[in-house]
Design an enzyme around this catalytic site. Structure first.
Site, PDB file in Angstrom:
ATOM      1  CB  ALA A  28      46.087  43.556  47.182  1.00  0.00           C
ATOM      2  CB  ILE A  29      43.084  47.324  50.501  1.00  0.00           C
ATOM      3  CG1 ILE A  29      44.388  47.976  50.046  1.00  0.00           C
ATOM      4  CG2 ILE A  29      42.675  47.846  51.880  1.00  0.00           C
ATOM      5  CD1 ILE A  29      44.311  49.466  49.836  1.00  0.00           C
ATOM      6  CG  HIS A  89      38.547  48.304  51.652  1.00  0.00           C
ATOM      7  ND1 HIS A  89      39.470  49.304  51.523  1.00  0.00           N
ATOM      8  CD2 HIS A  89      38.338  47.841  50.391  1.00  0.00           C
ATOM      9  CE1 HIS A  89      39.813  49.447  50.256  1.00  0.00           C
ATOM     10  NE2 HIS A  89      39.134  48.560  49.542  1.00  0.00           N
ATOM     11  CB  CYS A 121      61.682  32.642  34.937  1.00  0.00           C
ATOM     12  SG  CYS A 121      60.460  33.921  35.209  1.00  0.00           S
TER      13      CYS A 121
HETATM   14  C1  LIG Z   1      41.097  48.811  40.250  1.00  0.00           C
HETATM   15  C2  LIG Z   1      40.405  48.008  41.307  1.00  0.00           C
HETATM   16  C3  LIG Z   1      40.775  48.130  42.647  1.00  0.00           C
HETATM   17  C4  LIG Z   1      40.101  47.392  43.637  1.00  0.00           C
HETATM   18  N1  LIG Z   1      40.563  47.391  44.921  1.00  0.00           N
HETATM   19  C5  LIG Z   1      39.967  46.601  45.852  1.00  0.00           C
HETATM   20  C6  LIG Z   1      40.488  46.491  47.163  1.00  0.00           C
HETATM   21  O1  LIG Z   1      41.551  47.008  47.482  1.00  0.00           O
HETATM   22  N2  LIG Z   1      39.802  45.764  48.070  1.00  0.00           N
HETATM   23  C7  LIG Z   1      38.639  45.143  47.761  1.00  0.00           C
HETATM   24  O2  LIG Z   1      38.042  44.541  48.637  1.00  0.00           O
HETATM   25  N3  LIG Z   1      38.148  45.162  46.506  1.00  0.00           N
HETATM   26  C8  LIG Z   1      38.791  45.872  45.549  1.00  0.00           C
HETATM   27  N4  LIG Z   1      38.315  45.915  44.271  1.00  0.00           N
HETATM   28  C9  LIG Z   1      37.067  45.241  43.972  1.00  0.00           C
HETATM   29  C10 LIG Z   1      37.227  43.757  43.820  1.00  0.00           C
HETATM   30  O3  LIG Z   1      38.371  43.432  43.060  1.00  0.00           O
HETATM   31  C11 LIG Z   1      35.974  43.192  43.159  1.00  0.00           C
HETATM   32  O4  LIG Z   1      34.828  43.709  43.780  1.00  0.00           O
HETATM   33  C12 LIG Z   1      35.935  41.680  43.304  1.00  0.00           C
HETATM   34  O5  LIG Z   1      37.140  41.137  42.822  1.00  0.00           O
HETATM   35  C13 LIG Z   1      34.758  41.115  42.566  1.00  0.00           C
HETATM   36  O6  LIG Z   1      34.840  39.714  42.678  1.00  0.00           O
HETATM   37  P1  LIG Z   1      33.856  38.838  41.834  1.00  0.00           P
HETATM   38  O7  LIG Z   1      34.128  37.430  42.171  1.00  0.00           O
HETATM   39  O8  LIG Z   1      32.485  39.383  42.026  1.00  0.00           O
HETATM   40  O9  LIG Z   1      34.230  39.182  40.319  1.00  0.00           O
HETATM   41  P2  LIG Z   1      35.365  38.657  39.340  1.00  0.00           P
HETATM   42  O10 LIG Z   1      36.652  38.478  40.005  1.00  0.00           O
HETATM   43  O11 LIG Z   1      35.339  39.582  38.177  1.00  0.00           O
HETATM   44  O12 LIG Z   1      34.852  37.225  38.906  1.00  0.00           O
HETATM   45  C14 LIG Z   1      33.720  37.045  38.086  1.00  0.00           C
HETATM   46  C15 LIG Z   1      33.917  35.798  37.279  1.00  0.00           C
HETATM   47  O13 LIG Z   1      32.738  35.537  36.528  1.00  0.00           O
HETATM   48  C16 LIG Z   1      33.132  34.894  35.345  1.00  0.00           C
HETATM   49  N5  LIG Z   1      32.096  35.008  34.334  1.00  0.00           N
HETATM   50  C17 LIG Z   1      31.533  36.130  33.850  1.00  0.00           C
HETATM   51  N6  LIG Z   1      30.612  35.822  32.896  1.00  0.00           N
HETATM   52  C18 LIG Z   1      30.608  34.489  32.787  1.00  0.00           C
HETATM   53  C19 LIG Z   1      29.893  33.576  31.970  1.00  0.00           C
HETATM   54  N7  LIG Z   1      28.973  33.971  31.062  1.00  0.00           N
HETATM   55  N8  LIG Z   1      30.141  32.248  32.111  1.00  0.00           N
HETATM   56  C20 LIG Z   1      31.060  31.806  32.991  1.00  0.00           C
HETATM   57  N9  LIG Z   1      31.763  32.633  33.780  1.00  0.00           N
HETATM   58  C21 LIG Z   1      31.545  33.953  33.684  1.00  0.00           C
HETATM   59  C22 LIG Z   1      34.402  35.647  34.948  1.00  0.00           C
HETATM   60  O14 LIG Z   1      35.191  34.865  34.051  1.00  0.00           O
HETATM   61  C23 LIG Z   1      35.061  35.881  36.283  1.00  0.00           C
HETATM   62  O15 LIG Z   1      36.023  34.889  36.553  1.00  0.00           O
HETATM   63  C24 LIG Z   1      38.995  46.594  43.271  1.00  0.00           C
HETATM   64  C25 LIG Z   1      38.656  46.450  41.916  1.00  0.00           C
HETATM   65  C26 LIG Z   1      39.387  47.111  40.941  1.00  0.00           C
HETATM   66  C27 LIG Z   1      39.088  46.851  39.500  1.00  0.00           C
END
Ligand SMILES: Cc1cc2nc3c(=O)[nH]c(=O)nc-3n(C[C@H](O)[C@H](O)[C@H](O)COP(=O)(O)OP(=O)(O)OC[C@H]3O[C@@H](n4cnc5c(N)ncnc54)[C@H](O)[C@@H]3O)c2cc1C
Length: 478
Positions: free
Chosen positions: A47-48, A50, A444
């Site tokens: 939740a940072i 950066h 809840c």
């Molecule tokens: C432990 C950890 C710590 C982190 N800390 C930070 C932080 O502090 N600050 C920061 O900036 N980032 C942080 N990150 C990174 C950040 O969380 C991710 O880079 C970011 O959330 C990626 O977003 P996204 O939308 O690309 O992916 P996601 O949130 O994974 O969304 C991808 C979506 O695609 C959908 N999808 C996949 N395949 C299909 C399909 N075939 N059909 C339909 N839908 C599909 C999934 O259901 C999902 O909802 C961290 C990650 C982790 C795991």
């Protein structure tokens, strides 16, 4: 069904892109396999927001993270998201760590994060008394910030929806049809969608989507991160994000307040081969305790109220990529959005929209774009007078459903009935927080199930925790 743009993935990145594209006269459809907006990685992270001080200089990731950080003051204000610029402290506890500080500061400068400063031992202990008293010195990164990651994604999505974006949830993309070097349509579990553009923001599964159009030149290896959350009333708290000095192997484990006042501690970094392995392990949690106590020795682990984990979509070979293809017009492939995707989502939206314009997307700007979104009133944060006035106006504010977090029935109704509203217990929790307190939903949950069933006009046995099949109630007793 016919649309101009299909965005695959309703995580932070997909929703930020959809919101940005909704500034244009375009028909946009976001498709996600999950039952709620919010993504996979986007709902289980540190939740940072950066600054990018430690990114690899000169990379696209550095560029996007550095550009995104300053955008959050406006995003938080316009989209009503809890966000705090609390700053980070990177303490050097050992002589070896002390020697590393100049190189870290130099990297920050090369990333154009110029406001990083040295702190003396006295400065550190004055600013953050719980840090290990053996601390030698530290770096201070004032713009490292914290945000509500759930509400950020909901806010992007709700605002995109208000500007005409369609959301197809519980809908999995199973194939993509191409022809004459162009995107033709997207095949989903809910039917075929004709489209000119496809944006692959599927994160953990972006390799599989790329494979559907013959562009899989990498794999995604999930990198798990486990966390602890401590109760708000824990005896040992920090006011800043306390970051470890990274080693060659890992960026290490941090301790940070959340915007709701809990302490968040973690994460681990474990490469796995199962994209669903979100369990926590005794070994992983122990490694967090050992590491974090070196930074903050008095952490009270007995105040842990929950552990969870998330999977970083780690690309192999590594690196953040946004790819377009001469031989496949209309397809944009995002990969390697790994550890900073929450932050860079804001800049990625703009980057992708600009890329589409440069590739010939010539839709005009919308004249009536709605730039703001109002969140759900947080009853617990109000003064006694404000609470009394609200209850007078709307008596369901007087019915407390979650006693730990003081969540009212009226807030739960808003979570259910607003656009893209909650349909599951977890979706309610991510919007208004019942079940996130010390008792962790012990009291809840039945109440939330009852309200969901009543408001959605379905039997309680149809209310799920999250995904299909995760029922709480399996039948009638009497
Ligand atoms: C432990 C950890 C710590 C982190 N800390 C930070 C932080 O502090 N600050 C920061 O900036 N980032 C942080 N990150 C990174 C950040 O969380 C991710 O880079 C970011 O959330 C990626 O977003 P996204 O939308 O690309 O992916 P996601 O949130 O994974 O969304 C991808 C979506 O695609 C959908 N999808 C996949 N395949 C299909 C399909 N075939 N059909 C339909 N839908 C599909 C999934 O259901 C999902 O909802 C961290 C990650 C982790 C795991």
């Amino acid at each position: 069904m016919k649309t101009d743009v299909v965005v695959i993935g309703a995580g932070a990145v997909g929703c930020a892109i959809a919101r940005e594209l909704s500034k244009y006269e375009l028909d946009i459809t976001v498709v996600d396999k999950n039952e709620d907006v919010g993504g996979d990685a986007s709902k289980s992270n540190s939740a940072i927001i950066h600054t990018g001080y430690d990114a690899s200089p000169g990379t696209l990731e550095s560029e996007l993270v550095v550009a995104a950080n300053p955008m959050y003051d406006e995003i938080a204000r316009d989209l009503d998201v809890q966000f705090e610029r609390i700053g980070a402290i990177l303490p050097a506890i050992t002589d070896e760590q002390l020697e590393q500080l100049p190189a870290i500061k130099d990297k920050a400068m090369r990333n154009r994060v110029y406001d990083v400063e040295y702190l003396t031992r006295e400065d550190v202990l004055r600013m953050e008394p719980e840090i290990n008293p053996e601390v030698r010195a530290a770096l201070y990164i004032p713009r490292e910030s914290i945000i509500d990651p759930f509400v950020l994604v909901q806010a992007y999505a709700e605002n995109a929806f208000a500007n005409g974006v369609h959301f197809l949830l519980s809908t999995k993309v199973t194939d993509i049809r191409t022809g004459d070097g162009h995107i033709q349509s997207v095949i989903t579990t809910g039917g075929e969608i004709e489209t000119k553009w496809v944006i692959n923001a599927a994160a953990l599964f972006c390799d599989e989507i790329a494979g559907m159009v013959g562009k899989r030149c990498y794999d995604v290896v999930p990198r798990r991160g486990q966390f602890y959350i401590l109760d708000k009333n824990t005896s040992c708290k920090v006011k800043h994000i306390v970051l470890p000095i990274p080693t060659k192997v890992t960026k290490g484990r941090l301790m940070s307040p959340t915007v709701h006042g809990n302490m968040l501690i973690g994460p681990t970094a474990e490469d796995l081969d199962d994209k669903t392995a979100t369990e926590t392990t005794a070994e992983g949690l122990k490694s967090i305790r050992v590491d974090v106590e070196k930074l903050v020795p008095r952490v009270n682990w007995r105040d842990a109220i929950i552990q969870f984990s998330g999977l970083r979509p780690n690309r192999v070979p590594e690196g953040l990529h946004v790819d377009t293809y001469e031989d496949l017009k209309g397809y944009i492939n995002l990969s390697g959005v790994r550890s900073t995707g929450l932050t860079l989502s804001a800049a990625m939206g703009k980057y992708v929209a600009h890329l589409m314009v440069s590739l010939g997307m010539n839709a005009p700007f919308k004249k009536n774009f709605i730039g703001t979104r109002k969140g759900i009133t947080r009853f617990a944060d109000l003064s006694v007078e404000q609470k009394a006035a609200l209850i007078e106006e709307q008596p369901l504010y007087g019915n407390i459903v979650c006693r730990c977090e003081t969540v009212t029935e009226q807030e739960i109704l808003e979570a259910i009935h607003r656009p893209l509203g909650a349909r599951s217990v977890d979706a309610v929790k991510r919007r208004v927080r019942p079940g996130t307190g010390r008792c962790q939903a012990g009291f809840c949950t039945p109440k939330v199930i009852e309200i969901l069933a009543r408001e959605l006009n379905v039997p309680a046995s149809e209310i799920m925790k999250n995904e299909k099949g995760s029922y709480y109630v399996v039948g009638d007793m009497r």
